[in-house]
Design a protein around this motif. Structure first.
Motif, PDB file in Angstrom:
ATOM      1  N   GLY A 164      -6.532  -3.167   8.680  1.00 57.43           N
ATOM      2  CA  GLY A 164      -6.941  -2.897   7.311  1.00 57.43           C
ATOM      3  C   GLY A 164      -6.385  -3.864   6.296  1.00 57.43           C
ATOM      4  N   CYS A 165      -6.015  -5.064   6.721  1.00 58.46           N
ATOM      5  CA  CYS A 165      -5.487  -6.069   5.783  1.00 58.46           C
ATOM      6  C   CYS A 165      -6.668  -6.823   5.172  1.00 58.46           C
ATOM      7  CB  CYS A 165      -4.533  -7.017   6.501  1.00 58.46           C
ATOM      8  SG  CYS A 165      -3.706  -8.181   5.396  1.00 58.46           S
ATOM      9  N   ILE A 166      -7.254  -6.249   4.158  1.00 58.29           N
ATOM     10  CA  ILE A 166      -8.482  -6.791   3.576  1.00 58.29           C
ATOM     11  C   ILE A 166      -8.276  -8.137   2.877  1.00 58.29           C
ATOM     12  CG2 ILE A 166     -10.363  -6.270   1.976  1.00 58.29           C
ATOM     13  CD1 ILE A 166      -9.728  -3.329   2.397  1.00 58.29           C
ATOM     14  N   PRO A 167      -7.182  -8.356   2.143  1.00 60.54           N
ATOM     15  CA  PRO A 167      -7.095  -9.599   1.356  1.00 60.54           C
ATOM     16  C   PRO A 167      -7.124 -10.875   2.182  1.00 60.54           C
ATOM     17  CG  PRO A 167      -5.457  -7.996   0.627  1.00 60.54           C
ATOM     18  CD  PRO A 167      -6.037  -7.473   1.892  1.00 60.54           C
ATOM     19  N   LEU A 168      -6.678 -10.828   3.438  1.00 57.61           N
ATOM     20  CA  LEU A 168      -6.620 -12.047   4.243  1.00 57.61           C
ATOM     21  C   LEU A 168      -7.949 -12.354   4.929  1.00 57.61           C
ATOM     22  CD1 LEU A 168      -4.705 -14.313   5.152  1.00 57.61           C
ATOM     23  CD2 LEU A 168      -4.074 -12.888   7.127  1.00 57.61           C
ATOM     24  N   LYS A 189     -10.779   3.130  -5.852  1.00 58.76           N
ATOM     25  CA  LYS A 189     -11.211   1.733  -5.843  1.00 58.76           C
ATOM     26  C   LYS A 189     -10.352   0.877  -6.763  1.00 58.76           C
ATOM     27  CE  LYS A 189     -15.263  -1.183  -6.680  1.00 58.76           C
ATOM     28  NZ  LYS A 189     -16.693  -1.202  -7.089  1.00 58.76           N
ATOM     29  N   GLU A 190     -10.037   1.387  -7.925  1.00 56.45           N
ATOM     30  CA  GLU A 190      -9.227   0.616  -8.864  1.00 56.45           C
ATOM     31  C   GLU A 190      -7.835   0.354  -8.308  1.00 56.45           C
ATOM     32  OE1 GLU A 190      -7.516   1.040 -13.450  1.00 56.45           O
ATOM     33  OE2 GLU A 190      -8.982   2.464 -12.647  1.00 56.45           O
ATOM     34  N   ASP A 191      -7.258   1.343  -7.652  1.00 57.82           N
ATOM     35  CA  ASP A 191      -5.935   1.174  -7.067  1.00 57.82           C
ATOM     36  C   ASP A 191      -5.970   0.143  -5.948  1.00 57.82           C
ATOM     37  OD1 ASP A 191      -3.128   2.193  -6.937  1.00 57.82           O
ATOM     38  OD2 ASP A 191      -3.734   2.696  -4.895  1.00 57.82           O
ATOM     39  N   LYS A 192      -7.027   0.160  -5.157  1.00 59.38           N
ATOM     40  CA  LYS A 192      -7.166  -0.809  -4.069  1.00 59.38           C
ATOM     41  C   LYS A 192      -7.280  -2.229  -4.613  1.00 59.38           C
ATOM     42  CE  LYS A 192     -11.118  -1.039  -2.152  1.00 59.38           C
ATOM     43  NZ  LYS A 192     -12.333  -0.716  -1.370  1.00 59.38           N
ATOM     44  N   GLU A 193      -8.069  -2.404  -5.644  1.00 62.02           N
ATOM     45  CA  GLU A 193      -8.212  -3.734  -6.234  1.00 62.02           C
ATOM     46  C   GLU A 193      -6.894  -4.219  -6.832  1.00 62.02           C
ATOM     47  OE1 GLU A 193     -11.338  -3.290  -9.027  1.00 62.02           O
ATOM     48  OE2 GLU A 193     -12.942  -3.303  -7.512  1.00 62.02           O
ATOM     49  N   ARG A 194      -6.140  -3.308  -7.413  1.00 63.44           N
ATOM     50  CA  ARG A 194      -4.851  -3.683  -7.993  1.00 63.44           C
ATOM     51  C   ARG A 194      -3.881  -4.150  -6.908  1.00 63.44           C
ATOM     52  NH1 ARG A 194      -0.208  -0.935  -8.728  1.00 63.44           N
ATOM     53  NH2 ARG A 194      -1.188   0.902  -7.821  1.00 63.44           N
ATOM     54  N   LEU A 195      -3.860  -3.461  -5.770  1.00 58.81           N
ATOM     55  CA  LEU A 195      -2.975  -3.849  -4.672  1.00 58.81           C
ATOM     56  C   LEU A 195      -3.391  -5.190  -4.076  1.00 58.81           C
ATOM     57  CD1 LEU A 195      -2.559  -0.403  -2.891  1.00 58.81           C
ATOM     58  CD2 LEU A 195      -0.901  -1.571  -4.333  1.00 58.81           C
ATOM     59  N   GLN A 196      -4.689  -5.412  -3.946  1.00 59.24           N
ATOM     60  CA  GLN A 196      -5.153  -6.696  -3.421  1.00 59.24           C
ATOM     61  C   GLN A 196      -4.797  -7.839  -4.373  1.00 59.24           C
ATOM     62  OE1 GLN A 196      -9.274  -6.610  -2.261  1.00 59.24           O
ATOM     63  NE2 GLN A 196      -9.079  -4.655  -1.201  1.00 59.24           N
ATOM     64  N   LYS A 197      -4.871  -7.570  -5.659  1.00 55.98           N
ATOM     65  CA  LYS A 197      -4.484  -8.591  -6.628  1.00 55.98           C
ATOM     66  C   LYS A 197      -2.999  -8.917  -6.499  1.00 55.98           C
ATOM     67  CE  LYS A 197      -4.486  -9.588 -11.592  1.00 55.98           C
ATOM     68  NZ  LYS A 197      -4.811  -9.057 -12.942  1.00 55.98           N
ATOM     69  N   THR A 206       0.823  -1.208   0.000  1.00 53.09           N
ATOM     70  CA  THR A 206       0.000   0.000   0.000  1.00 53.09           C
ATOM     71  C   THR A 206       0.855   1.254   0.000  1.00 53.09           C
ATOM     72  OG1 THR A 206      -1.698  -1.201   1.234  1.00 53.09           O
ATOM     73  CG2 THR A 206      -1.869   1.183   1.208  1.00 53.09           C
ATOM     74  N   ARG A 207       1.960   1.221   0.709  1.00 48.49           N
ATOM     75  CA  ARG A 207       2.804   2.411   0.804  1.00 48.49           C
ATOM     76  C   ARG A 207       3.732   2.574  -0.393  1.00 48.49           C
ATOM     77  NH1 ARG A 207       5.710   3.336   6.395  1.00 48.49           N
ATOM     78  NH2 ARG A 207       6.252   5.189   5.202  1.00 48.49           N
ATOM     79  N   PHE A 208       4.181   1.473  -0.963  1.00 51.23           N
ATOM     80  CA  PHE A 208       5.193   1.582  -2.016  1.00 51.23           C
ATOM     81  C   PHE A 208       4.582   1.599  -3.413  1.00 51.23           C
ATOM     82  CE2 PHE A 208       8.576   0.092  -4.842  1.00 51.23           C
ATOM     83  CZ  PHE A 208       9.634   0.892  -4.425  1.00 51.23           C
ATOM     84  N   PHE A 209       3.646   0.704  -3.677  1.00 49.91           N
ATOM     85  CA  PHE A 209       3.140   0.549  -5.034  1.00 49.91           C
ATOM     86  C   PHE A 209       1.848   1.315  -5.292  1.00 49.91           C
ATOM     87  CE2 PHE A 209       5.758  -3.297  -4.571  1.00 49.91           C
ATOM     88  CZ  PHE A 209       6.546  -3.177  -5.698  1.00 49.91           C
ATOM     89  N   SER A 210       1.257   1.903  -4.274  1.00 45.30           N
ATOM     90  CA  SER A 210       0.013   2.631  -4.491  1.00 45.30           C
ATOM     91  C   SER A 210       0.271   3.898  -5.291  1.00 45.30           C
ATOM     92  CB  SER A 210      -0.635   2.986  -3.148  1.00 45.30           C
ATOM     93  OG  SER A 210      -1.783   3.773  -3.356  1.00 45.30           O
ATOM     94  N   ARG A 211      -0.597   4.150  -6.252  1.00 41.19           N
ATOM     95  CA  ARG A 211      -0.492   5.393  -7.015  1.00 41.19           C
ATOM     96  C   ARG A 211      -0.987   6.574  -6.200  1.00 41.19           C
ATOM     97  NH1 ARG A 211      -2.397   1.855 -11.286  1.00 41.19           N
ATOM     98  NH2 ARG A 211      -0.712   1.464 -12.769  1.00 41.19           N
ATOM     99  N   LEU A 212      -1.788   6.298  -5.188  1.00 44.48           N
ATOM    100  CA  LEU A 212      -2.218   7.343  -4.267  1.00 44.48           C
ATOM    101  C   LEU A 212      -1.235   7.334  -3.115  1.00 44.48           C
ATOM    102  CD1 LEU A 212      -6.028   6.563  -4.245  1.00 44.48           C
ATOM    103  CD2 LEU A 212      -4.810   8.206  -5.657  1.00 44.48           C
ATOM    104  N   SER A 213      -0.241   8.202  -3.192  1.00 43.48           N
ATOM    105  CA  SER A 213       0.863   8.162  -2.233  1.00 43.48           C
ATOM    106  C   SER A 213       0.364   8.336  -0.817  1.00 43.48           C
ATOM    107  CB  SER A 213       1.864   9.266  -2.561  1.00 43.48           C
ATOM    108  OG  SER A 213       2.907   9.263  -1.630  1.00 43.48           O
ATOM    109  N   LEU A 214       0.810   7.407   0.156  1.00 39.56           N
ATOM    110  CA  LEU A 214       0.421   7.492   1.565  1.00 39.56           C
ATOM    111  C   LEU A 214       1.315   8.410   2.360  1.00 39.56           C
ATOM    112  CD1 LEU A 214      -0.525   3.829   2.395  1.00 39.56           C
ATOM    113  CD2 LEU A 214      -1.981   5.725   1.803  1.00 39.56           C
ATOM    114  N   TYR A 215       2.298   9.040   1.641  1.00 37.32           N
ATOM    115  CA  TYR A 215       3.146   9.970   2.375  1.00 37.32           C
ATOM    116  C   TYR A 215       2.420  11.254   2.712  1.00 37.32           C
ATOM    117  CZ  TYR A 215       7.200   7.101   1.504  1.00 37.32           C
ATOM    118  OH  TYR A 215       8.093   6.069   1.487  1.00 37.32           O
ATOM    119  N   SER A 216       1.209  11.414   2.148  1.00 34.09           N
ATOM    120  CA  SER A 216       0.450  12.615   2.471  1.00 34.09           C
ATOM    121  C   SER A 216      -0.278  12.493   3.785  1.00 34.09           C
ATOM    122  CB  SER A 216      -0.569  12.905   1.362  1.00 34.09           C
ATOM    123  OG  SER A 216      -1.465  11.818   1.223  1.00 34.09           O
ATOM    124  N   THR A 217      -0.237  11.297   4.400  1.00 34.93           N
ATOM    125  CA  THR A 217      -0.907  11.120   5.666  1.00 34.93           C
ATOM    126  C   THR A 217      -0.113  11.763   6.782  1.00 34.93           C
ATOM    127  OG1 THR A 217       0.170   8.985   5.914  1.00 34.93           O
ATOM    128  CG2 THR A 217      -2.036   9.009   4.951  1.00 34.93           C
TER     129      THR A 217
END
Length: 644
Positions: A495-499, A438-446, A366-377
């Protein structure tokens, strides 16, 4: 020329102009009229009128020259005045022309000033444009002549910004189009160096499972995220190649680690004592293993309440039903031949290891490959994520190596991030932040599933072997169910949805096994009661008779089972568990009654029943004290003791 003519804009002084015009007559002043008359009157006119005329004529003739000079002076003055009038007229015309020129100059000056302001207004945008499409010499030198290092982090962002500006303005700005060749050269050079650098970082993941993957992720890869973002923007194909390389390497890493760890747990499973025999089996032991739960203390309360410390309950059912507490099994410990662990401890080890690694991996993705950078948090959120990623997943990674000893989990990962803490403040359950695409989230879960699915297959196979061919004891099963619920809650908090689907499947698999095993125990006790009620003549040759000691053993097992299940129950499932225990209690009462019926004398028969009933009451009171379920249970056996 009119007398009231006004000359503007210059103010004329006639007194200053006229003297020069009459400068030629200063030496010949005009004769005064009075003097002339006095001179005429003083003449002696003794002659007659003709003589007077002649005299006058003579006088005038004598002064004719003066009169001519006077006339000439008057004409000269008139001519001078005419010239002066003409001069003044031309001067006024010239002044008007000069005034018009001044107005024209003023207009031109204002126009020039406006143009100057306009040029000054575009100075900053023009400077910004030039700076946005030009490459600083230091940047060019860094990209072309130096290897990738931390200095490349801001340089990659600067280069990406300049490249974007050039491509944006290349059709409108000629200077930008002329820089395309230089820009492409720098881009290709930077992409090539960054690709080689990142692939080199990923090599240790596939080299050995002893690599500390969380440390590599937090200490190295996350620092290089600016380089990854550069590839994502400027070379998507190369970025996809890096991503596939990471997925392939980590997939093999987790698959190998979990395969080895599951093999270790399967080895220990073969050493576990078989405690799955029903309570009514004639070949079962005299009591349930009391090491699972301390039933001799009043500190244990209904509904899972517990006043003892976790240290006092190490190795117990309660301790193995929680994430917090004792450390999980390490791979090297399987080499100890005398090591034996209950099934619930093995179940806890594999599930906690899976939880830690799965959450750490999903957090990193989520932090490295997400296109929505989490460094803004916010910084506190990033600190929480760092703590999650810094979890030492040595349980899986050390499956092929030794260790210093069995670690102690004094605090779980949940407590380390705070109550309800997770990847971001405000997450509740599986609810994602509103800003996450949503698309970014699905991509990370995949991506996560591509990495972890092989490992999940090994874990699923292991969990199946823990329940087969014979299921664990009822307390062990309920302890597993409680731990599985804790794992699921931890997934919601982090927030670990895939498991989540995997953990839900385990819950759906465990409850039917528990209910079936409970039914088996009730049925076995029913058959034991029927066997106890039959006389010796009805039993076949060689059939095992039900002895008094067996009934006492079943009573002890019942109390132990009741205490264990009630301590592990929750308000949501307590009613179901109490209902099953009620069925078991009825069969136990039948067994005691049937066994007592074999005693012909009333005295010994009453002593036998009173001893068992009183033992049940005292054990229940000692174990739990007060509580609705316990009170009803004690009340039932007290009435039986009193013969009601």
């Amino acid at each position: 020329m009119e007398a009231d003519t006004t000359i503007e804009p210059a103010e004329l002084n006639i007194q200053e102009i006229l003297p020069p015009l009459f400068s030629d007559f200063e030496d010949a002043p005009l004769p005064d009229q009075n003097e002339l008359l006095d001179a005429i009157n003083q003449e002696d006119y003794s002659f007659e009128e003709d003589d007077e005329d002649e005299a006058i004529l003579a006088i005038f003739e004598s002064r004719e020259q003066e009169y001519h000079e006077l006339h000439d002076q008057i004409e000269a003055s008139t001519e001078l005045l005419t010239n002066l009038s003409s001069f003044l007229t031309s001067f006024q015309t010239d002044l008007q022309a000069v005034s018009g020129q001044l107005k024209d100059l003023r207009s031109r000056s204002q126009a020039i000033e406006r143009r100057g302001k306009g040029r000054r207004s575009i100075e900053k945008p023009l400077k910004s444009l030039i700076e946005s499409i030009t490459f600083p010499p230091s940047l060019v030198t860094l990209i072309l002549d130096t290897p990738v290092s931390e200095a490349w982090y801001p340089a990659a962002h600067t280069l990406s910004t300049i490249l974007s500006e050039i491509h944006l303005r290349k059709t409108r700005v000629q200077a930008a189009s002329s820089l395309l060749t230089t820009a492409e050269t720098l881009r290709v050079t930077a992409v090539g160096k960054i690709k080689t650098y990142l692939l080199k970082i990923l090599n240790p993941i596939s080299a050995s499972v002893s690599t500390n993957l969380p440390t590599l992720q937090t200490g190295v890869l996350l620092k290089n995220k600016p380089l990854w973002e550069f590839l994502e923007r400027e070379a998507p194909a190369i970025a996809a190649e890096i991503k596939r390389s990471y997925v392939w390497r980590t997939r093999g890493y987790y698959e190998t680690s979990f395969r080895r760890y599951c093999r270790v747990i399967q080895t220990l499973k073969t050493r576990c004592p078989d405690t799955s025999e029903p309570i009514g089996s004639l070949t079962s032991s005299s009591s349930l293993p009391t090491t699972h739960l301390n039933t001799s203390t009043s500190a244990v309360k209904p509904n899972g309440g517990n006043e003892q410390t976790d240290r006092e309950l190490e190795g117990s059912l309660l301790a193995n039903s929680r994430i917090e507490g004792e450390g999980v099994l390490l791979a090297w410990q399987a080499d100890e031949k005398d090591l034996k662990l209950p099934l619930e401890a093995l179940f806890r080890s594999i599930m906690v290891v899976l939880l830690d690694n799965a959450c750490a991996e999903y957090t990193f993705l989520t932090r490295f490959f997400s296109r929505l950078s989490l460094y803004s948090t916010r910084p506190d959120t990033l600190a929480t994520q760092d703590r999650l990623l810094n979890i030492q997943s040595e349980h899986a990674t050390e499956s092929g190596s030794g260790g210093a000893g069995r670690s102690v989990r004094k605090n779980s990962i949940i407590s380390s991030v705070g109550a309800g803490g997770g990847l971001a403040d405000g997450w509740k359950g599986s609810k994602e932040p509103e800003k996450e695409d949503k698309e970014d989230k699905e991509r990370l879960q995949k991506m996560w599933h591509e990495i972890f699915d092989p490992a999940l297959n090994y874990v699923q196979q292991l969990l199946t072997t823990l329940l087969t061919p014979l299921p664990p004891s009822l307390p062990s099963l309920l302890s597993m169910i409680r731990l599985n619920d804790s794992i699921f809650q931890a997934l919601l908090d982090r927030g670990c949805i895939p498991l989540e689907p995997f953990v839900i499947r385990q819950r759906l698999a465990l409850w039917p096994v528990f209910q079936k095993h409970m039914g088996t125990n009730v049925e076995s006790l029913r058959k034991l009661a029927e066997t106890a009620g039959l006389g010796a003549s009805f039993l076949g040759l060689g059939a095992t008779k039900v002895k008094d000691s067996k009934v006492e053993s079943v009573a002890v097992q019942y109390v132990t089972l009741f205490n264990a299940l009630l301590s592990l129950s929750t308000p949501a499932d307590e009613a179901m568990i109490i209902g099953s225990m009620t069925r078991l209690r009825q069969e136990l009462a039948r067994l005691i009654t049937s066994q007592a019926g074999k005693i012909k004398e009333s005295g010994p028969r009453e002593i036998f029943t009173f001893t068992i009933y009183d033992g049940l009451v005292q054990a229940l009171r000692t174990s739990f004290g007060t509580g609705k379920a316990v009170t009803e249970e004690i009340s039932f056996w007290e009435k039986a003791r009193l013969g009601k």
